[in-house]
Design a protein around this motif. Sequence first.
Motif, PDB file in Angstrom:
ATOM      1  N   VAL A 144       0.790  -1.265  -0.172  1.00 23.09           N
ATOM      2  CA  VAL A 144       0.027  -0.113  -0.050  1.00 23.09           C
ATOM      3  C   VAL A 144       1.002   1.115  -0.131  1.00 23.09           C
ATOM      4  O   VAL A 144       1.680   1.340   0.889  1.00 23.09           O
ATOM      5  N   GLY A 145       0.931   2.199  -0.812  1.00 20.26           N
ATOM      6  CA  GLY A 145       1.703   3.141  -0.936  1.00 20.26           C
ATOM      7  C   GLY A 145       0.723   4.545  -0.715  1.00 20.26           C
ATOM      8  O   GLY A 145      -0.296   4.468  -1.410  1.00 20.26           O
ATOM      9  N   ILE A 146       1.345   5.304   0.004  1.00 20.12           N
ATOM     10  CA  ILE A 146       0.972   6.615   0.316  1.00 20.12           C
ATOM     11  C   ILE A 146       1.881   7.816  -0.307  1.00 20.12           C
ATOM     12  O   ILE A 146       3.099   7.788   0.256  1.00 20.12           O
ATOM     13  N   ALA A 147       1.479   8.726  -1.137  1.00 16.91           N
ATOM     14  CA  ALA A 147       2.500   9.405  -2.049  1.00 16.91           C
ATOM     15  C   ALA A 147       1.725  10.592  -2.480  1.00 16.91           C
ATOM     16  O   ALA A 147       0.552  10.729  -2.830  1.00 16.91           O
ATOM     17  N   LYS A 148       2.613  11.556  -2.722  1.00 10.82           N
ATOM     18  CA  LYS A 148       2.264  12.761  -3.486  1.00 10.82           C
ATOM     19  C   LYS A 148       2.303  12.430  -5.023  1.00 10.82           C
ATOM     20  O   LYS A 148       2.794  11.574  -5.340  1.00 10.82           O
ATOM     21  N   GLY A 149       1.512  13.284  -5.544  1.00 10.92           N
ATOM     22  CA  GLY A 149       1.584  13.353  -6.977  1.00 10.92           C
ATOM     23  C   GLY A 149       2.549  13.504  -7.827  1.00 10.92           C
ATOM     24  O   GLY A 149       3.639  14.214  -7.239  1.00 10.92           O
ATOM     25  N   SER A 150       2.617  13.717  -9.045  1.00  8.20           N
ATOM     26  CA  SER A 150       3.631  13.765  -9.916  1.00  8.20           C
ATOM     27  C   SER A 150       4.208  15.291  -9.863  1.00  8.20           C
ATOM     28  O   SER A 150       5.574  15.451  -9.749  1.00  8.20           O
ATOM     29  N   PHE A 151       3.353  16.310  -9.606  1.00 11.41           N
ATOM     30  CA  PHE A 151       3.895  17.595  -9.559  1.00 11.41           C
ATOM     31  C   PHE A 151       3.607  18.173  -8.170  1.00 11.41           C
ATOM     32  O   PHE A 151       3.545  19.409  -7.848  1.00 11.41           O
ATOM     33  N   GLY A 152       3.008  17.272  -7.130  1.00 13.73           N
ATOM     34  CA  GLY A 152       2.766  17.869  -5.965  1.00 13.73           C
ATOM     35  C   GLY A 152       3.920  18.075  -5.094  1.00 13.73           C
ATOM     36  O   GLY A 152       4.991  17.641  -5.057  1.00 13.73           O
ATOM     37  N   ARG A 153       3.829  18.983  -4.062  1.00 13.44           N
ATOM     38  CA  ARG A 153       4.817  19.204  -3.098  1.00 13.44           C
ATOM     39  C   ARG A 153       5.029  18.133  -2.115  1.00 13.44           C
ATOM     40  O   ARG A 153       4.040  17.196  -1.991  1.00 13.44           O
ATOM     41  N   MET A 154       6.161  18.227  -1.271  1.00 16.61           N
ATOM     42  CA  MET A 154       6.275  17.233  -0.224  1.00 16.61           C
ATOM     43  C   MET A 154       5.001  17.121   0.642  1.00 16.61           C
ATOM     44  O   MET A 154       4.398  18.208   0.817  1.00 16.61           O
ATOM     45  N   ILE A 155       4.584  15.940   1.271  1.00 15.92           N
ATOM     46  CA  ILE A 155       3.835  15.601   2.172  1.00 15.92           C
ATOM     47  C   ILE A 155       4.461  15.226   3.384  1.00 15.92           C
ATOM     48  O   ILE A 155       5.497  14.623   3.569  1.00 15.92           O
TER      49      ILE A 155
END
Length: 284
Positions: A144-155
Amino acid sequence: MKKIGIAVNQTKHSAIDVTRKLVQFLEAKSVTVFVDRAAAEKIDRPDIALDILEFQDKVDLVFVLGGDGTLLGVARQLANTSLPILGINLGHLGFLSEAEPEDLPAAVERVLRGDYHLEKRMMLEASIIRNGQILHKDIALNDVGIAKGSFGRMITLSVYVDDMYVDKYSGDGLIISTPTGSTAYSLSCGGPIVSPHTNVILVTPICPHTLNSRPFIIQKDQEIKVEVSAPHNDMGVTIDGQVGYKVEANDLIVVRKSLHSTTLVKWKERGFFDVLRQKLHGSD
């Protein structure tokens, strides 16, 4: 073993030819064969066509023709069954597969005489919760991956294990994986390789913004809660890298061991580290 289902990834080179040959091998051994509906049409055998979900009541074992991604998808579809799955590798690495197309006659013979063993692989259940309501629930064999999108900034992700605060991770995201998934996305992010016989859960940061952020491992029966924080909503949760759900700031992702598992057909003489060495380093 008289009833076998075949699931096929038609995008793989030679997939239809291999399917046709496999059906011929099996039927020559008086085996009842069913093929997923789309592939059955391609080999002009509508008489043996079934939807994959119908395999549960019709077959004793499933051959999956494709790469690891194909097997992951079939495993999720059949998760509520106990059907053993044998992977025939038409992809690249093929960590989850046990045979190659050139091995088809030998693989059929081994399966029919019961010359194999079964491995139970744990799965994960992930829930996405917003304002106390479960928006989505899904299962994963790998991760299960939790990640920002391609152009999103850091989360920023606040992680809790059994409601006990662990740490706050800022970066591109987090991977929560099974031992089966330890050789997938988690490995590329610096996570440890874990034997699939060890039922634990791995947590691996993705490109963390601090040097002290490190992967860790917890017991299989512990629960992970992740609180999402970011000044944007370009974020998502992925299931085995194949199914995606959008998430927003303040959403809660809860991951635990699933009640379901995947059963893989394995040759008795091939151990996990033999496969690992062969796939990652060649046959040396």
